[in-house]
Design a protein around this motif. Structure first.
Motif, mmCIF file in Angstrom:
data_model
loop_
_atom_site.group_PDB
_atom_site.id
_atom_site.type_symbol
_atom_site.label_atom_id
_atom_site.label_comp_id
_atom_site.label_asym_id
_atom_site.label_seq_id
_atom_site.Cartn_x
_atom_site.Cartn_y
_atom_site.Cartn_z
ATOM 1 N N LYS A 10 1.125 -2.063 -2.610
ATOM 2 C CA LYS A 10 -0.102 -2.931 -2.687
ATOM 3 C C LYS A 10 -1.302 -2.037 -3.333
ATOM 4 C CE LYS A 10 -3.242 -5.842 -0.255
ATOM 5 N NZ LYS A 10 -3.687 -6.198 1.197
ATOM 6 N N SER A 11 -1.519 -0.822 -3.077
ATOM 7 C CA SER A 11 -2.364 0.114 -3.662
ATOM 8 C C SER A 11 -2.399 0.110 -5.034
ATOM 9 C CB SER A 11 -2.474 1.420 -3.122
ATOM 10 O OG SER A 11 -2.889 1.199 -1.686
ATOM 11 N N ILE A 12 -1.031 0.234 -5.494
ATOM 12 C CA ILE A 12 -0.672 0.667 -7.185
ATOM 13 C C ILE A 12 -1.021 -0.871 -7.614
ATOM 14 C CG2 ILE A 12 1.042 0.729 -8.604
ATOM 15 C CD1 ILE A 12 2.858 2.542 -6.719
ATOM 16 N N CYS A 13 -0.884 -1.980 -7.137
ATOM 17 C CA CYS A 13 -1.105 -3.154 -7.672
ATOM 18 C C CYS A 13 -2.612 -3.642 -7.748
ATOM 19 C CB CYS A 13 -0.270 -4.615 -6.995
ATOM 20 S SG CYS A 13 1.384 -4.348 -7.298
ATOM 21 N N ILE A 14 -3.203 -2.985 -6.751
ATOM 22 C CA ILE A 14 -4.836 -3.042 -6.831
ATOM 23 C C ILE A 14 -5.399 -2.335 -8.063
ATOM 24 C CG2 ILE A 14 -6.787 -2.445 -5.520
ATOM 25 C CD1 ILE A 14 -5.351 -3.385 -2.955
#
Length: 89
Positions: A10-14
């Motif tokens: 999720k952090s990468i996608c953010i």
């Protein structure tokens, strides 16, 4: 294998969404390792027109998977997205 969509991915996608690039702009900065974390390495692939990643499972087994910019947006919002990976040879 289903790829776990937890805080790490999720952090990468953010980070992807925060770049605020169109697919065309991602094409211009294609990179296979722009995003790296303990379990994930990847970036935008111009041939696939998607983000292509490796996921390193518990015992270092590598799985390949990919997702679109729209899926990255959904993942960044915490929406349910199912991603499947193929074991690398």
């Amino acid at each position: 294998m289903d790829i776990p969509i937890e805080d790490e991915l999720k952090s990468i996608c953010i980070e992807i969404v925060n770049q605020d690039y169109s697919t065309h702009q991602w094409l211009e900065i294609e990179s296979s390792d722009m995003f790296q974390s303990p379990s994930f390495v990847g970036g935008f692939d111009a041939d696939e027109l998607e983000f292509c990643f490796s996921y390193f499972y518990e015992n270092s087994t590598e799985f390949w998977f990919q997702f679109t910019l729209d899926q990255a947006k959904s993942i960044s919002k915490g929406e349910s997205v199912k991603l499947s990976g193929l074991k690398s040879e």
